[in-house]
Structure formats: structure tokens, C-alpha cells
Design a protein around this motif. Sequence first.
Motif, mmCIF file in Angstrom:
data_model
loop_
_atom_site.group_PDB
_atom_site.id
_atom_site.type_symbol
_atom_site.label_atom_id
_atom_site.label_comp_id
_atom_site.label_asym_id
_atom_site.label_seq_id
_atom_site.Cartn_x
_atom_site.Cartn_y
_atom_site.Cartn_z
ATOM 1 N N PHE A 100 8.402 -0.892 -4.915
ATOM 2 C CA PHE A 100 9.274 -1.970 -4.302
ATOM 3 C C PHE A 100 10.908 -1.535 -4.621
ATOM 4 C CE2 PHE A 100 5.465 -4.843 -4.482
ATOM 5 C CZ PHE A 100 5.210 -4.575 -2.871
ATOM 6 N N ASN A 101 11.730 -1.421 -3.903
ATOM 7 C CA ASN A 101 13.309 -1.283 -4.112
ATOM 8 C C ASN A 101 14.046 -1.942 -3.295
ATOM 9 O OD1 ASN A 101 12.908 0.054 -1.449
ATOM 10 N ND2 ASN A 101 13.206 2.137 -2.398
ATOM 11 N N SER A 102 13.484 -3.126 -2.364
ATOM 12 C CA SER A 102 14.265 -3.793 -1.613
ATOM 13 C C SER A 102 13.739 -5.142 -1.425
ATOM 14 C CB SER A 102 14.477 -2.965 -0.109
ATOM 15 O OG SER A 102 15.197 -3.826 0.808
ATOM 16 N N SER A 103 14.573 -6.037 -1.058
ATOM 17 C CA SER A 103 14.075 -7.709 -0.872
ATOM 18 C C SER A 103 13.583 -8.037 -2.374
ATOM 19 C CB SER A 103 13.028 -7.711 0.187
ATOM 20 O OG SER A 103 13.753 -7.369 1.390
ATOM 21 N N LEU B 170 1.155 3.979 -2.683
ATOM 22 C CA LEU B 170 1.425 2.969 -1.483
ATOM 23 C C LEU B 170 0.071 2.536 -1.057
ATOM 24 C CD1 LEU B 170 3.072 1.790 0.658
ATOM 25 C CD2 LEU B 170 2.860 3.713 1.920
ATOM 26 N N LYS B 171 -1.028 3.323 -0.934
ATOM 27 C CA LYS B 171 -2.423 2.789 -0.573
ATOM 28 C C LYS B 171 -2.857 1.910 -1.669
ATOM 29 C CE LYS B 171 -4.257 7.210 0.098
ATOM 30 N NZ LYS B 171 -5.091 8.108 0.275
ATOM 31 N N ALA B 172 -2.658 1.948 -2.911
ATOM 32 C CA ALA B 172 -3.124 0.990 -3.749
ATOM 33 C C ALA B 172 -2.276 -0.362 -3.680
ATOM 34 C CB ALA B 172 -2.708 1.678 -5.282
ATOM 35 N N LEU B 173 -1.183 -0.450 -3.211
ATOM 36 C CA LEU B 173 -0.226 -1.613 -2.892
ATOM 37 C C LEU B 173 -0.985 -2.152 -1.807
ATOM 38 C CD1 LEU B 173 3.417 -1.125 -2.965
ATOM 39 C CD2 LEU B 173 2.409 -2.777 -4.181
ATOM 40 N N LEU C 130 3.412 6.225 7.410
ATOM 41 C CA LEU C 130 2.978 5.113 6.818
ATOM 42 C C LEU C 130 1.957 4.499 7.438
ATOM 43 C CD1 LEU C 130 6.701 4.053 6.047
ATOM 44 C CD2 LEU C 130 5.038 4.914 4.435
ATOM 45 N N ARG C 131 1.932 4.302 8.758
ATOM 46 C CA ARG C 131 0.682 3.771 9.549
ATOM 47 C C ARG C 131 -0.653 4.415 9.300
ATOM 48 N NH1 ARG C 131 0.162 4.735 15.838
ATOM 49 N NH2 ARG C 131 -0.919 2.578 16.551
ATOM 50 N N ALA C 132 -0.540 5.797 9.065
ATOM 51 C CA ALA C 132 -1.663 6.378 8.685
ATOM 52 C C ALA C 132 -2.287 6.051 7.269
ATOM 53 C CB ALA C 132 -1.433 7.947 8.800
ATOM 54 N N LEU C 133 -1.273 6.064 6.525
ATOM 55 C CA LEU C 133 -1.744 5.622 4.918
ATOM 56 C C LEU C 133 -2.285 4.432 5.030
ATOM 57 C CD1 LEU C 133 1.411 7.202 3.324
ATOM 58 C CD2 LEU C 133 -1.009 8.057 3.046
ATOM 59 N N ILE C 134 -1.775 3.247 5.814
ATOM 60 C CA ILE C 134 -2.183 1.790 5.760
ATOM 61 C C ILE C 134 -3.567 1.837 6.392
ATOM 62 C CG2 ILE C 134 -1.928 -0.239 6.833
ATOM 63 C CD1 ILE C 134 1.224 0.260 6.700
ATOM 64 N N LYS D 169 10.270 11.623 -0.502
ATOM 65 C CA LYS D 169 8.780 11.737 -0.663
ATOM 66 C C LYS D 169 7.991 10.531 -0.765
ATOM 67 C CE LYS D 169 5.131 14.443 -3.162
ATOM 68 N NZ LYS D 169 4.329 14.349 -2.127
ATOM 69 N N ILE D 170 6.900 10.372 -0.178
ATOM 70 C CA ILE D 170 6.101 9.225 -0.279
ATOM 71 C C ILE D 170 5.027 9.177 -1.223
ATOM 72 C CG2 ILE D 170 4.666 7.402 0.930
ATOM 73 C CD1 ILE D 170 6.068 8.529 3.694
#
Length: 132
Positions: A90-93, A115-118, A34-38, A109-110
Motif C-alpha cells: 500500500f502506497n496510496s490513500s 499482491l495475491k496474498a492481499l 493485475l486482473r490475472a493475479l486477482i 515490477k509487481i
Amino acid sequence: MQESSAQEGKSPSELIDARIKELGDWRGETLARLRALIRQAAPEAVETWKWRGVPVWEDAGMICTGETYKTVVKLTFARGAALPDPARLFNSSLEGNTRRAIDFREDEKINEEALKALVRAAVALNRSKAKR
């Protein structure tokens, strides 16, 4: 306090590296991915370390946090409720008016492009608010 003495002199990025290594399981691998994708989506984002051990990514304001729990790695977007989410990540909060989160579970699977678009949308929103 032992935690703060172990953290003295380390950069936020080094603290995040240490957290990933300390987890040593699927959660560390997921947080690292996730860090790498961010970083890919927001190369100018700054990594920070807040609230006694939560990785945070910022660009003109907070983009998201990366929390690790026993059964999930949670990315919480500070202004997630205002972001387009056509892939429905988004699936939480979901009940609040501001934040939104994504819980990632083991072997899940991510959707990397979504995610990058978000992340890019969060940066754009932060920058638009900062210019006002």
C-alpha cells in the motif's frame, strides 16, 4: 449518453476487456496483469463495472477496484486498512480509516505473491464479515 449506449448488452468482463484494449499502452498491460493475479488469488471473485467505467472485483463484498490514470494504475482495496500488508504494497490513500490503495507506475515490477496474498486476505475478511 454515448458511453452507456456503447456498454449496453456487454458483460462487466467484456467491458474490462474493452478498457484494457482501449488503453493500448503500459496501463492496459498493467491492468490486464493485475486482473490475472486477482483471478489467480480469488478464482470465485466476480467482475463488475461501476461508476461509469471502473472495474471492480467482488467476493462476499468488494475486494478492490482497478482505476487507470495518466501516470498510474491504481488498485484500491475497499477494506485495505484492515488487511495485513507485510510487503508494504500500500502506497496510496493511506490517510483513511478504511480504504488503502496501490499505485503502479510504468516499468514498475509487481510483487505478484504479495499482491495475491492481499487479495486472499481481502476475500477472507469479506467472508468473515458476511458470516456474522
